[in-house]
Write a protein that holds these residues in place. Structure first.
Motif, PDB file in Angstrom:
ATOM      1  N   MET A  20       0.967  -1.403  -0.047  1.00 50.88           N
ATOM      2  CA  MET A  20      -0.256  -0.021   0.071  1.00 50.88           C
ATOM      3  C   MET A  20       1.006   1.258  -0.101  1.00 50.88           C
ATOM      4  O   MET A  20       0.561   2.375  -0.584  1.00 50.88           O
ATOM      5  N   PHE A  21       1.935   1.268   0.643  1.00 50.80           N
ATOM      6  CA  PHE A  21       2.837   2.314   0.714  1.00 50.80           C
ATOM      7  C   PHE A  21       3.543   2.500  -0.582  1.00 50.80           C
ATOM      8  O   PHE A  21       3.614   3.892  -0.879  1.00 50.80           O
ATOM      9  N   LEU A  22       3.965   1.497  -1.179  1.00 55.25           N
ATOM     10  CA  LEU A  22       4.689   1.660  -2.472  1.00 55.25           C
ATOM     11  C   LEU A  22       3.468   2.129  -3.575  1.00 55.25           C
ATOM     12  O   LEU A  22       3.912   2.801  -4.140  1.00 55.25           O
ATOM     13  N   LEU A  23       2.161   1.800  -3.290  1.00 54.82           N
ATOM     14  CA  LEU A  23       1.189   2.049  -4.377  1.00 54.82           C
ATOM     15  C   LEU A  23       0.974   3.551  -4.113  1.00 54.82           C
ATOM     16  O   LEU A  23       0.533   4.201  -4.921  1.00 54.82           O
ATOM     17  N   ALA A  24       1.000   4.119  -2.803  1.00 58.87           N
ATOM     18  CA  ALA A  24       0.972   5.581  -2.559  1.00 58.87           C
ATOM     19  C   ALA A  24       2.002   6.298  -3.147  1.00 58.87           C
ATOM     20  O   ALA A  24       1.658   7.316  -3.580  1.00 58.87           O
ATOM     21  N   LYS A  25       3.347   5.817  -3.130  1.00 62.46           N
ATOM     22  CA  LYS A  25       4.228   6.549  -3.820  1.00 62.46           C
ATOM     23  C   LYS A  25       4.144   6.553  -5.093  1.00 62.46           C
ATOM     24  O   LYS A  25       4.376   7.774  -5.740  1.00 62.46           O
ATOM     25  N   TYR A  26       3.829   5.481  -6.000  1.00 61.10           N
ATOM     26  CA  TYR A  26       3.637   5.550  -7.270  1.00 61.10           C
ATOM     27  C   TYR A  26       2.335   6.475  -7.676  1.00 61.10           C
ATOM     28  O   TYR A  26       2.568   7.155  -8.563  1.00 61.10           O
ATOM     29  N   SER A  27       1.401   6.653  -6.801  1.00 58.86           N
ATOM     30  CA  SER A  27      -0.025   7.405  -7.238  1.00 58.86           C
ATOM     31  C   SER A  27       0.640   8.982  -6.954  1.00 58.86           C
ATOM     32  O   SER A  27       0.457   9.938  -7.762  1.00 58.86           O
ATOM     33  N   PHE A  28       1.544   9.017  -6.036  1.00 58.87           N
ATOM     34  CA  PHE A  28       1.761  10.437  -5.748  1.00 58.87           C
ATOM     35  C   PHE A  28       2.635  10.803  -6.873  1.00 58.87           C
ATOM     36  O   PHE A  28       2.746  12.125  -7.353  1.00 58.87           O
ATOM     37  N   GLU A  29       3.592   9.951  -7.499  1.00 61.36           N
ATOM     38  CA  GLU A  29       4.328  10.427  -8.570  1.00 61.36           C
ATOM     39  C   GLU A  29       3.449  10.605  -9.768  1.00 61.36           C
ATOM     40  O   GLU A  29       3.726  11.765 -10.716  1.00 61.36           O
ATOM     41  N   TYR A  30       2.442   9.975  -9.945  1.00 61.08           N
ATOM     42  CA  TYR A  30       1.384  10.022 -11.012  1.00 61.08           C
ATOM     43  C   TYR A  30       0.981  11.569 -10.847  1.00 61.08           C
ATOM     44  O   TYR A  30       0.551  12.284 -11.988  1.00 61.08           O
ATOM     45  N   ILE A  31       0.448  11.827  -9.615  1.00 61.75           N
ATOM     46  CA  ILE A  31      -0.066  13.228  -9.475  1.00 61.75           C
ATOM     47  C   ILE A  31       0.733  14.346  -9.835  1.00 61.75           C
ATOM     48  O   ILE A  31       0.410  15.319 -10.331  1.00 61.75           O
ATOM     49  N   ILE A  32       1.992  14.070  -9.667  1.00 70.62           N
ATOM     50  CA  ILE A  32       3.267  15.191  -9.944  1.00 70.62           C
ATOM     51  C   ILE A  32       3.454  15.241 -11.476  1.00 70.62           C
ATOM     52  O   ILE A  32       3.164  16.478 -11.933  1.00 70.62           O
ATOM     53  N   GLU A  33       2.959  14.322 -12.377  1.00 71.99           N
ATOM     54  CA  GLU A  33       2.937  14.177 -13.968  1.00 71.99           C
ATOM     55  C   GLU A  33       1.798  14.866 -14.000  1.00 71.99           C
ATOM     56  O   GLU A  33       1.587  15.653 -15.069  1.00 71.99           O
ATOM     57  N   VAL A  34       0.581  14.636 -13.604  1.00 69.29           N
ATOM     58  CA  VAL A  34      -0.787  15.232 -13.921  1.00 69.29           C
ATOM     59  C   VAL A  34      -0.669  16.701 -13.500  1.00 69.29           C
ATOM     60  O   VAL A  34      -1.167  17.573 -14.542  1.00 69.29           O
ATOM     61  N   TYR A  35      -0.298  17.203 -12.413  1.00 69.20           N
ATOM     62  CA  TYR A  35      -0.002  18.480 -12.171  1.00 69.20           C
ATOM     63  C   TYR A  35       0.806  19.341 -13.029  1.00 69.20           C
ATOM     64  O   TYR A  35       0.381  20.189 -13.663  1.00 69.20           O
ATOM     65  N   LYS A  36       1.950  18.572 -13.458  1.00 72.39           N
ATOM     66  CA  LYS A  36       3.084  19.203 -14.794  1.00 72.39           C
ATOM     67  C   LYS A  36       2.143  19.250 -15.854  1.00 72.39           C
ATOM     68  O   LYS A  36       2.458  20.265 -16.779  1.00 72.39           O
ATOM     69  N   SER A  37       1.197  18.726 -16.194  1.00 72.44           N
ATOM     70  CA  SER A  37       0.377  18.561 -17.605  1.00 72.44           C
ATOM     71  C   SER A  37      -0.737  19.876 -17.555  1.00 72.44           C
ATOM     72  O   SER A  37      -0.709  19.989 -18.681  1.00 72.44           O
TER      73      SER A  37
END
Length: 191
Positions: free
Chosen positions: A111-128
Motif C-alpha cells: 500500500m505504501f508503494l502504491l501511495a508512492k507511485y500514485s503520488f508520482e503520477y499526481i506530480i505528472e498530472v500536475y505538470k500537464s
C-alpha cells in the motif's frame, strides 16, 4: 485486565485509529449521499428537462474516487477484505498469528508503494496542467485522494501488525479478532 489498557503504544494506535475511523465514516457517508444526489439530478436533467448536465458526471467521478479510497482503509479496519481462509482457519493459533502478521506487513508495504507511485503520477498530472472542463479545477486535486487512501490503508495494515505483535489473540485488524462467533438459534434461547 486488557493488555491494550496497559500498553501506551496500543492506546496511541487506538486513538489514531478512532480518529481515522470517524473521518472515513463521514467521508464515506457524504460521498455516497453526494453520488446519489448528483445521479438523481442528472436523471432529472436528462429526462425531464431534456438537457444533460456535464458537471454531474465529473462530480460523480470525484465522489467515486473519494469513496473508493476512503473505503479501502475502512474495509481494512473492519476486516472486510476478501480472504481465502479455508486452510488458514484449520491452522493452529500460533501459525495463524505468524501468517496474519506476514500478510499484514506485506500488504502494508505494498500500500505504501502504491501511495508512492500514485503520488508520482499526481506530480505528472500536475505538470500537464489538465483541468476538469465542466468544473474547471485541476485534475490533480481529484487524484490526491488516491495516495491518501493508500497511505491510510498501509497504516491500517501496519497497525494490525503491531496489534498482533502486542496481543495474545490473533487480530484481522486493529479491532477485529480472528475467528467466528456462534449464533444461537431461537430454540436454544427459549430453553
Amino acid at each position: 485486565m486488557n493488555n491494550s489498557k496497559k500498553n501506551p503504544l496500543l492506546k496511541s494506535l487506538d486513538t489514531i485509529d478512532n480518529i481515522l475511523s470517524k473521518v472515513e465514516g463521514v467521508m464515506l457517508a457524504i460521498g455516497i449521499i453526494a453520488i446519489a444526489i448528483t445521479t438523481i439530478t442528472s436523471v432529472i436533467s436528462r429526462f425531464i428537462f431534456n438537457d444533460a448536465l456535464t458537471i454531474t458526471d465529473e462530480l460523480n467521478m470525484i465522489f467515486i474516487i473519494i469513496v473508493t479510497f476512503a473505503g479501502l482503509s475502512y474495509a481494512a479496519r473492519n476486516g472486510r477484505h476478501i480472504r481465502m481462509s479455508a486452510i488458514y482457519d484449520a491452522m493452529p493459533t500460533k501459525t495463524r498469528k505468524i501468517i496474519i502478521i506476514f500478510i499484514s506487513f506485506i500488504t502494508s508495504m505494498f500500500m505504501f508503494l502504491l501511495a508512492k507511485y500514485s503520488f508520482e503520477y499526481i506530480i505528472e498530472v500536475y505538470k500537464s496542467g489538465r483541468i476538469l472542463p465542466a468544473i474547471g479545477i485541476p485534475v490533480f486535486y481529484v487524484y490526491l485522494w488516491v495516495p491518501i487512501g493508500f497511505t491510510v490503508t498501509g497504516l491500517q495494515y501496519f497497525f494490525t501488525v503491531i496489534k498482533n505483535l502486542s496481543e495474545k489473540d490473533v487480530y484481522l485488524s486493529t479491532n477485529i479478532k480472528d475467528g467466528y462467533t456462534s449464533v444461537k438459534n431461537s430454540d436454544e434461547e427459549e430453553r
